[in-house]
Scaffold this active site. Structure first.
Site, mmCIF file in Angstrom:
data_model
loop_
_atom_site.group_PDB
_atom_site.id
_atom_site.type_symbol
_atom_site.label_atom_id
_atom_site.label_comp_id
_atom_site.label_asym_id
_atom_site.label_seq_id
_atom_site.Cartn_x
_atom_site.Cartn_y
_atom_site.Cartn_z
ATOM 1 N N ARG A 101 0.870 -1.086 0.047
ATOM 2 C CA ARG A 101 0.028 0.062 -0.119
ATOM 3 C C ARG A 101 0.840 1.000 0.111
ATOM 4 O O ARG A 101 1.477 1.554 0.843
ATOM 5 C CB ARG A 101 -0.974 -0.236 1.381
ATOM 6 C CG ARG A 101 -1.904 1.061 1.386
ATOM 7 C CD ARG A 101 -2.553 1.118 2.618
ATOM 8 N NE ARG A 101 -3.534 2.216 2.975
ATOM 9 C CZ ARG A 101 -4.789 2.360 2.457
ATOM 10 N NH1 ARG A 101 -5.348 1.466 1.723
ATOM 11 N NH2 ARG A 101 -5.245 3.470 3.012
ATOM 12 N N HIS A 128 -6.564 1.355 -7.478
ATOM 13 C CA HIS A 128 -6.792 0.657 -6.289
ATOM 14 C C HIS A 128 -7.494 -0.647 -6.859
ATOM 15 O O HIS A 128 -8.882 -0.736 -6.594
ATOM 16 C CB HIS A 128 -7.814 1.487 -5.731
ATOM 17 C CG HIS A 128 -7.879 0.838 -3.891
ATOM 18 N ND1 HIS A 128 -7.189 -0.322 -3.464
ATOM 19 C CD2 HIS A 128 -8.476 1.411 -2.834
ATOM 20 C CE1 HIS A 128 -7.633 -0.249 -2.222
ATOM 21 N NE2 HIS A 128 -8.343 0.594 -2.022
ATOM 22 N N GLN A 131 -10.127 -2.835 -4.474
ATOM 23 C CA GLN A 131 -11.180 -2.167 -4.140
ATOM 24 C C GLN A 131 -12.230 -2.344 -5.160
ATOM 25 O O GLN A 131 -13.362 -2.620 -4.873
ATOM 26 C CB GLN A 131 -11.155 -0.923 -3.831
ATOM 27 C CG GLN A 131 -12.345 0.068 -3.239
ATOM 28 C CD GLN A 131 -12.790 -0.550 -2.044
ATOM 29 O OE1 GLN A 131 -12.185 -0.605 -1.106
ATOM 30 N NE2 GLN A 131 -14.132 -0.736 -2.099
ATOM 31 N N ASP A 230 -16.212 9.022 -2.988
ATOM 32 C CA ASP A 230 -14.867 8.673 -2.248
ATOM 33 C C ASP A 230 -14.859 10.051 -1.464
ATOM 34 O O ASP A 230 -15.149 11.011 -1.706
ATOM 35 C CB ASP A 230 -13.924 8.234 -3.036
ATOM 36 C CG ASP A 230 -12.936 7.663 -2.181
ATOM 37 O OD1 ASP A 230 -12.773 7.673 -0.714
ATOM 38 O OD2 ASP A 230 -11.676 7.492 -2.604
ATOM 39 N N CYS A 270 -16.147 3.472 -0.622
ATOM 40 C CA CYS A 270 -15.211 2.401 -0.190
ATOM 41 C C CYS A 270 -14.754 2.777 1.027
ATOM 42 O O CYS A 270 -14.038 1.919 1.667
ATOM 43 C CB CYS A 270 -13.866 2.679 -1.120
ATOM 44 S SG CYS A 270 -13.244 4.171 -1.540
ATOM 45 N N ARG A 298 -14.211 -7.013 1.121
ATOM 46 C CA ARG A 298 -12.795 -6.751 0.705
ATOM 47 C C ARG A 298 -12.152 -8.164 1.192
ATOM 48 O O ARG A 298 -10.907 -8.663 0.559
ATOM 49 C CB ARG A 298 -12.242 -5.724 1.569
ATOM 50 C CG ARG A 298 -12.748 -4.096 1.163
ATOM 51 C CD ARG A 298 -11.824 -3.883 -0.275
ATOM 52 N NE ARG A 298 -10.096 -3.863 -0.072
ATOM 53 C CZ ARG A 298 -9.690 -2.846 0.330
ATOM 54 N NH1 ARG A 298 -10.314 -1.699 0.824
ATOM 55 N NH2 ARG A 298 -8.193 -2.911 0.476
#
Length: 315
Positions: A101, A128, A131, A230, A270, A298
């Site tokens: 990450r 991402h 996701q 987001d 998310c 996830r």
């Protein structure tokens, strides 16, 4: 054969469809899933703080039989100047895979180039993919008819992403739309329209024009099957917070805007959400909001991605 998951397109369309079906199986058999990583150790290198990403990967690796080893980048020699290529060469001799990450997407590409273990993108400033694979699974499990393949249920569906359409989630939705045959609309201010980086990426793969951008939020949402947003100020953008909050205000997902979507539209985020900024409390808690199913998924989706990479490695 060593395979990586840095982008949504690192799986073929057939493999992406298989990943959704494997996710469904893993979710239904969570406590009895195969320990495909038994005896292995996987690293988790994080440059950014996290809740869902860290916990879902750490738990998922454990449930697949591996020992997860969390490493904050600032507490490794990476934080003292060791080069990424040297780091991954060493880690490849200890570990069986690594989850990263980070900020710069190029770091992931360096790890993939110089290491000999699978590398998974747990978030970069560009993409991402874990996701959005989670997101399409979350949509498909809600809309697929009995006996229908999950990937098939997604074809032709319209996803509208509102807010900062230059961000990694917007980029990932563009690629996910290509992968699963979905229509992607982006609604945001011109100042935060998709950047040259994603446009060049699409041009290189012959996929220019694979999304629609508009600065009119009502036009973006009209008839959408999924409305997605987001946070407006991501980690690293704090210096621009005041300006962002001002220009993004028209793109807040509130009851009036959500009502312009398809009557059966799903709301997704998310997380974490900043209630009262990008979305109102009433939409977050709407009966068609699936944000917590999405968060749970996830775990299951990432287990499927990891399991597929493990299978590729042993083939």
């Amino acid at each position: 054969m060593i395979r990586h998951f840095l982008s949504e397109l690192d799986f073929s369309r057939q493999e992406a469809a298989q990943c959704l079906e494997l996710t469904r199986q893993i979710k239904s058999e969570r406590m009895s899933c195969k320990k495909v990583l038994a005896g292995e150790s996987w690293g988790m290198i994080f440059y950014k703080n996290s809740t869902r990403t860290r916990v879902s990967f750490e738990v998922g690796l454990h449930e697949l039989g591996a020992h997860p080893l969390f490493m904050s980048a600032s507490q490794t020699q990476l934080g003292r100047g060791e080069t990424p290529d040297d780091t991954i060469r060493v880690l490849s001799r200890y570990l069986h895979g690594v989850v990263v990450r980070c900020y710069e997407h190029g770091l992931l590409e360096t790890f993939a180039k110089h290491g000999n273990i699978p590398v998974i993108n747990a978030l970069s400033d560009f993409l991402h993919p874990c996701q959005t694979y989670t997101d399409v699974f979350s949509i498909a499990e809600k809309i697929a008819t009995p006996g229908q393949a999950l990937a098939e249920s997604l074809k032709g569906k319209t996803v509208t992403f509102l807010g900062d359409t230059s961000c990694n989630m917007a980029n990932s939705w563009i690629l996910t739309g290509l992968q699963f045959g979905m229509n992607i609309r982006l609604g945001g201010p011109e100042a935060l329209a998709p950047k040259k980086e994603i446009k060049d990426y699409l041009s290189a793969i012959g996929a220019s024009g694979s999304y629609v951008f508009t600065s009119d939020p009502a036009e973006a949402v009209k008839g959408a099957d999924v409305v997605y947003t987001d946070v407006w100020v991501s980690m690293g953008d704090e210096a621009e917070a005041e300006q962002r909050l001002k220009i993004l205000q028209p793109y807040q997902v509130n009851d009036a805007l959500f009502a312009k979507a398809n009557p059966h539209a799903l709301f997704m985020h998310c997380l974490p959400a900043h209630m009262g900024e990008e979305v109102t409390e009433s939409v977050l808690n709407h009966k068609r909001s699936i944000i917590f199913d999405e968060a749970e998924n996830r775990l299951h989706t990432q287990k499927a991605i990891i399991a597929m990479l493990a299978a590729f490695k042993s083939s």
